[in-house]
Write a protein that holds these residues in place. Structure first.
Motif, PDB file in Angstrom:
ATOM      1  N   ALA A  39       0.847  -1.199   0.000  1.00 58.41           N
ATOM      2  CA  ALA A  39       0.000   0.000   0.000  1.00 58.41           C
ATOM      3  C   ALA A  39       0.879   1.245   0.000  1.00 58.41           C
ATOM      4  O   ALA A  39       1.858   1.324   0.746  1.00 58.41           O
ATOM      5  CB  ALA A  39      -0.902   0.000   1.216  1.00 58.41           C
ATOM      6  N   ARG A  40       0.534   2.194  -0.856  1.00 58.78           N
ATOM      7  CA  ARG A  40       1.244   3.464  -0.882  1.00 58.78           C
ATOM      8  C   ARG A  40       0.679   4.366   0.212  1.00 58.78           C
ATOM      9  O   ARG A  40      -0.521   4.323   0.488  1.00 58.78           O
ATOM     10  CB  ARG A  40       1.107   4.137  -2.241  1.00 58.78           C
ATOM     11  CG  ARG A  40       1.755   3.324  -3.341  1.00 58.78           C
ATOM     12  CD  ARG A  40       1.734   4.030  -4.656  1.00 58.78           C
ATOM     13  NE  ARG A  40       0.387   4.518  -4.956  1.00 58.78           N
ATOM     14  CZ  ARG A  40       0.029   5.066  -6.097  1.00 58.78           C
ATOM     15  NH1 ARG A  40       0.910   5.219  -7.049  1.00 58.78           N
ATOM     16  NH2 ARG A  40      -1.198   5.459  -6.298  1.00 58.78           N
ATOM     17  N   PRO A  41       1.513   5.205   0.812  1.00 58.69           N
ATOM     18  CA  PRO A  41       1.040   6.066   1.905  1.00 58.69           C
ATOM     19  C   PRO A  41      -0.118   6.986   1.502  1.00 58.69           C
ATOM     20  O   PRO A  41      -1.015   7.225   2.298  1.00 58.69           O
ATOM     21  CB  PRO A  41       2.281   6.892   2.273  1.00 58.69           C
ATOM     22  CG  PRO A  41       3.444   6.092   1.794  1.00 58.69           C
ATOM     23  CD  PRO A  41       2.951   5.329   0.595  1.00 58.69           C
ATOM     24  N   GLY A  42      -0.115   7.461   0.264  1.00 57.01           N
ATOM     25  CA  GLY A  42      -1.161   8.370  -0.184  1.00 57.01           C
ATOM     26  C   GLY A  42      -2.390   7.672  -0.728  1.00 57.01           C
ATOM     27  O   GLY A  42      -3.330   8.305  -1.189  1.00 57.01           O
ATOM     28  N   GLY A  43      -2.403   6.349  -0.688  1.00 64.52           N
ATOM     29  CA  GLY A  43      -3.510   5.568  -1.230  1.00 64.52           C
ATOM     30  C   GLY A  43      -3.088   4.808  -2.458  1.00 64.52           C
ATOM     31  O   GLY A  43      -2.104   5.145  -3.122  1.00 64.52           O
ATOM     32  N   GLY A  44      -3.786   3.760  -2.746  1.00 64.12           N
ATOM     33  CA  GLY A  44      -3.478   2.919  -3.900  1.00 64.12           C
ATOM     34  C   GLY A  44      -2.438   1.866  -3.578  1.00 64.12           C
ATOM     35  O   GLY A  44      -2.007   1.708  -2.435  1.00 64.12           O
ATOM     36  N   LEU A  45      -2.053   1.130  -4.599  1.00 65.85           N
ATOM     37  CA  LEU A  45      -1.082   0.052  -4.438  1.00 65.85           C
ATOM     38  C   LEU A  45       0.129   0.287  -5.325  1.00 65.85           C
ATOM     39  O   LEU A  45       0.032   0.903  -6.372  1.00 65.85           O
ATOM     40  CB  LEU A  45      -1.695  -1.292  -4.860  1.00 65.85           C
ATOM     41  CG  LEU A  45      -2.790  -1.881  -4.014  1.00 65.85           C
ATOM     42  CD1 LEU A  45      -3.306  -3.159  -4.660  1.00 65.85           C
ATOM     43  CD2 LEU A  45      -2.301  -2.162  -2.629  1.00 65.85           C
ATOM     44  N   SER A  46       1.240  -0.269  -4.881  1.00 66.52           N
ATOM     45  CA  SER A  46       2.425  -0.338  -5.718  1.00 66.52           C
ATOM     46  C   SER A  46       2.640  -1.822  -6.001  1.00 66.52           C
ATOM     47  O   SER A  46       2.718  -2.632  -5.069  1.00 66.52           O
ATOM     48  CB  SER A  46       3.633   0.244  -5.000  1.00 66.52           C
ATOM     49  OG  SER A  46       4.787   0.126  -5.796  1.00 66.52           O
ATOM     50  N   VAL A  47       2.706  -2.189  -7.278  1.00 68.90           N
ATOM     51  CA  VAL A  47       2.858  -3.575  -7.672  1.00 68.90           C
ATOM     52  C   VAL A  47       4.108  -3.677  -8.542  1.00 68.90           C
ATOM     53  O   VAL A  47       4.256  -2.948  -9.515  1.00 68.90           O
ATOM     54  CB  VAL A  47       1.625  -4.072  -8.479  1.00 68.90           C
ATOM     55  CG1 VAL A  47       1.810  -5.504  -8.932  1.00 68.90           C
ATOM     56  CG2 VAL A  47       0.355  -3.910  -7.653  1.00 68.90           C
ATOM     57  N   THR A  48       5.000  -4.607  -8.171  1.00 69.20           N
ATOM     58  CA  THR A  48       6.228  -4.833  -8.925  1.00 69.20           C
ATOM     59  C   THR A  48       6.341  -6.301  -9.253  1.00 69.20           C
ATOM     60  O   THR A  48       6.132  -7.152  -8.386  1.00 69.20           O
ATOM     61  CB  THR A  48       7.463  -4.407  -8.101  1.00 69.20           C
ATOM     62  OG1 THR A  48       7.312  -3.042  -7.712  1.00 69.20           O
ATOM     63  CG2 THR A  48       8.743  -4.576  -8.897  1.00 69.20           C
ATOM     64  N   VAL A  49       6.648  -6.600 -10.520  1.00 68.93           N
ATOM     65  CA  VAL A  49       6.900  -7.980 -10.944  1.00 68.93           C
ATOM     66  C   VAL A  49       8.327  -8.018 -11.484  1.00 68.93           C
ATOM     67  O   VAL A  49       8.676  -7.243 -12.368  1.00 68.93           O
ATOM     68  CB  VAL A  49       5.910  -8.435 -12.044  1.00 68.93           C
ATOM     69  CG1 VAL A  49       6.202  -9.864 -12.452  1.00 68.93           C
ATOM     70  CG2 VAL A  49       4.477  -8.285 -11.576  1.00 68.93           C
TER      71      VAL A  49
END
Length: 53
Positions: A39-49
């Motif tokens: 989860a990003r601090p400002g909202g939303g997600l960070s996804v890494t592949v």
């Protein structure tokens, strides 16, 4: 976050059908890649592949 990788699990708002990350996780697993979700601090997600070289 691990819950979001399962089929039909959605975020807090319940938008969508919850298949996106389950599909990405299946593809990453099939290709021996690593999937990182947070989860990003400002909202939303960070996804890494990351695929092996």
């Amino acid at each position: 976050m691990p819950r979001l990788r399962r089929p039909f699990q959605t975020g807090r708002r319940g938008d969508g059908y919850g298949l996106g990350l389950a599909i990405v996780d299946a593809v990453a697993t099939a290709h021996r890649a690593t999937l990182t979700v947070f989860a990003r601090p400002g909202g939303g997600l960070s996804v890494t592949v990351k695929f092996p070289s």
